[in-house]
Write an enzyme that holds these catalytic residues in place. Structure first.
Site, PDB file in Angstrom:
ATOM      1  CE  LYS A 160      -7.335  -1.966 -13.637  1.00 40.63           C
ATOM      2  NZ  LYS A 160      -6.545  -1.048 -12.892  1.00 40.63           N
ATOM      3  CB  ALA A 205       3.136  -6.767 -10.674  1.00 42.15           C
ATOM      4  CG  ASP A 215      -9.356  -4.368 -11.054  1.00 42.84           C
ATOM      5  OD1 ASP A 215     -10.177  -3.582 -10.556  1.00 42.84           O
ATOM      6  OD2 ASP A 215      -8.121  -4.273 -10.897  1.00 42.84           O
TER       7      ASP A 215
HETATM    8  O1  C5P Z   1      -9.375  -7.694  -5.653  1.00 38.26           O
HETATM    9  P1  C5P Z   1      -7.932  -7.839  -5.933  1.00 38.26           P
HETATM   10  O2  C5P Z   1      -7.430  -9.220  -5.645  1.00 38.26           O
HETATM   11  O3  C5P Z   1      -7.507  -7.352  -7.262  1.00 38.26           O
HETATM   12  O4  C5P Z   1      -7.206  -6.891  -4.872  1.00 38.26           O
HETATM   13  C1  C5P Z   1      -5.837  -6.986  -4.597  1.00 38.26           C
HETATM   14  C2  C5P Z   1      -5.529  -6.204  -3.337  1.00 38.26           C
HETATM   15  O5  C5P Z   1      -5.695  -4.806  -3.563  1.00 38.26           O
HETATM   16  C3  C5P Z   1      -6.438  -6.502  -2.161  1.00 38.26           C
HETATM   17  O6  C5P Z   1      -5.970  -7.626  -1.441  1.00 38.26           O
HETATM   18  C4  C5P Z   1      -6.346  -5.228  -1.357  1.00 38.26           C
HETATM   19  O7  C5P Z   1      -5.146  -5.174  -0.618  1.00 38.26           O
HETATM   20  C5  C5P Z   1      -6.241  -4.158  -2.432  1.00 38.26           C
HETATM   21  N1  C5P Z   1      -7.552  -3.590  -2.790  1.00 38.26           N
HETATM   22  C6  C5P Z   1      -8.179  -2.746  -1.889  1.00 38.26           C
HETATM   23  N2  C5P Z   1      -9.399  -2.207  -2.208  1.00 38.26           N
HETATM   24  C7  C5P Z   1      -9.979  -2.460  -3.394  1.00 38.26           C
HETATM   25  C8  C5P Z   1      -9.349  -3.312  -4.339  1.00 38.26           C
HETATM   26  C9  C5P Z   1      -8.123  -3.855  -4.001  1.00 38.26           C
HETATM   27  O8  C5P Z   1      -7.663  -2.485  -0.799  1.00 38.26           O
HETATM   28  N3  C5P Z   1     -11.148  -1.902  -3.682  1.00 38.26           N
END
Ligand code: C5P
Length: 309
Positions: free
Chosen positions: A14, A102, A142
């Site tokens: 995405k 990443a 996501d």
């Molecule tokens: O949800 P996901 O594991 O992909 O998120 C990875 C990191 O990205 C979270 O631990 C957080 O630090 C940051 N994040 C955030 N706010 C979001 C999505 C992700 O701060 N809406």
């Protein structure tokens, strides 16, 4: 239970055409409004009947990944088995990685979405879509979008989706960097910058992006696209400024950092221009590789592939 022995699911990367980041919440996530679009760069996940859960990783972008129970695809299988109260059912998962890790392209989330769908089909669970969505949201912000694909407005931490319909074709170029960036560190840098400057600067404009998409207006889209995480990603990876310059000099309508980076994404007028921009960026030596992709493709879907893939 189904009598399927093996299911293969293809799942897209995405981009965020607009990523507007609000305040940090008590749960450590940021409230955000984003416009997601799925692009035709796919990982492929195969699920085969087995005892217990296992995972194998292969493909050009698998280097450095660890195939254990911390991997999001494995966690997806375990979560679905637990939710279905079938903790003894098993699966051998094989993930073919083409989406860089990443990179701001939600490759890990894509694998989790594909593993959820593949295991649901393999195990014949028929989990209702709303429940799969809820499990996806537990795995990552996501993951729900990777199940749905196409183009959608995401709110909350990205897991609440409303589809955006667009009839136009959108051609993008992804310039993939020679290193990764950790998403939490990019969000932390954004918080640091905001603290230092005394508050959030208004940047990304999701409403204008939605309007441009609905109108199928590429020029308006180029003008409206934006990413509140860009300055943080550039602070952590200053060399991306050169990649962005290379894309714009190569004829892109606009360029920006993709999600939390370090991939850069460029909008092109048409497919031929996207391919020539990709060649020029690659030749500039400012990224590991550049590739032209088509936007607005479907999310995780079962695929029919030759037996050896
Ligand atoms: O949800 P996901 O594991 O992909 O998120 C990875 C990191 O990205 C979270 O631990 C957080 O630090 C940051 N994040 C955030 N706010 C979001 C999505 C992700 O701060 N809406």
């Amino acid at each position: 239970m189904s009598d399927q022995q093996r299911i293969t699911v293809r799942v897209p990367a995405k981009i965020n055409i607009s990523l507007a980041i609000g305040p940090l919440r008590a749960d450590g996530f940021h409230e955000l409004t984003t416009v997601f679009q799925a692009v035709d760069l796919y990982d492929v996940v195969t699920a085969e009947r087995a005892e217990g859960i296992s995972l194998a990783l292969q493909g050009p972008e698998a280097t450095g990944l660890v195939a254990d129970d911390t991997n999001l695809a494995w966690r997806a299988a375990a979560l679905l088995a637990e939710a279905a109260d079938r903790s003894r059912i098993g699966v051998a998962l094989r993930v073919s990685k083409f989406i860089p890790v990443a990179a701001g392209l939600a490759g890990g989330s894509a694998d989790a979405a594909a593993a959820l769908l593949a295991c649901d089909l393999l195990w014949g669970l028929g989990t209702p879509r709303a429940e799969l969505d809820a499990l996806a949201a537990r795995l990552g912000s996501d993951v729900t979008f990777a199940l749905h694909g196409h183009t959608a407005l995401g709110t909350g931490r990205g897991e609440h989706l409303s589809p955006i319909s667009t009839a136009a074709e959108f051609h993008w170029v992804l310039a993939v960097a020679g290193r990764g960036l950790s998403t939490p560190s990019v969000y932390r840098e954004l918080d640091r910058q905001r603290e230092a400057s005394g508050g959030p600067a208004d940047g990304a404009a999701p409403d204008r992006v939605v309007a441009a998409l609905q109108a199928g207006d590429c020029t308006a889209l180029a003008d409206a696209m934006g990413n509140d995480l860009q300055s943080a990603a550039l602070a952590l990876a200053p060399e991306l400024a050169r990649t962005l310059e290379a894309g714009v000099s190569a004829g892109a309508l606009a360029g920006m950092v993709a999600g939390s980076g370090p991939t850069c994404v460029f909008l092109a007028r048409d497919r031929a221009t996207a391919q020539s921009i990709a060649r020029d960026i690659q030749a500039s030596g400012t990224c590991r590789f550049a590739v032209a992709v088509l936007g607005n493709v479907a999310g995780a879907r079962p695929a029919t592939l030759p037996a050896d893939q």
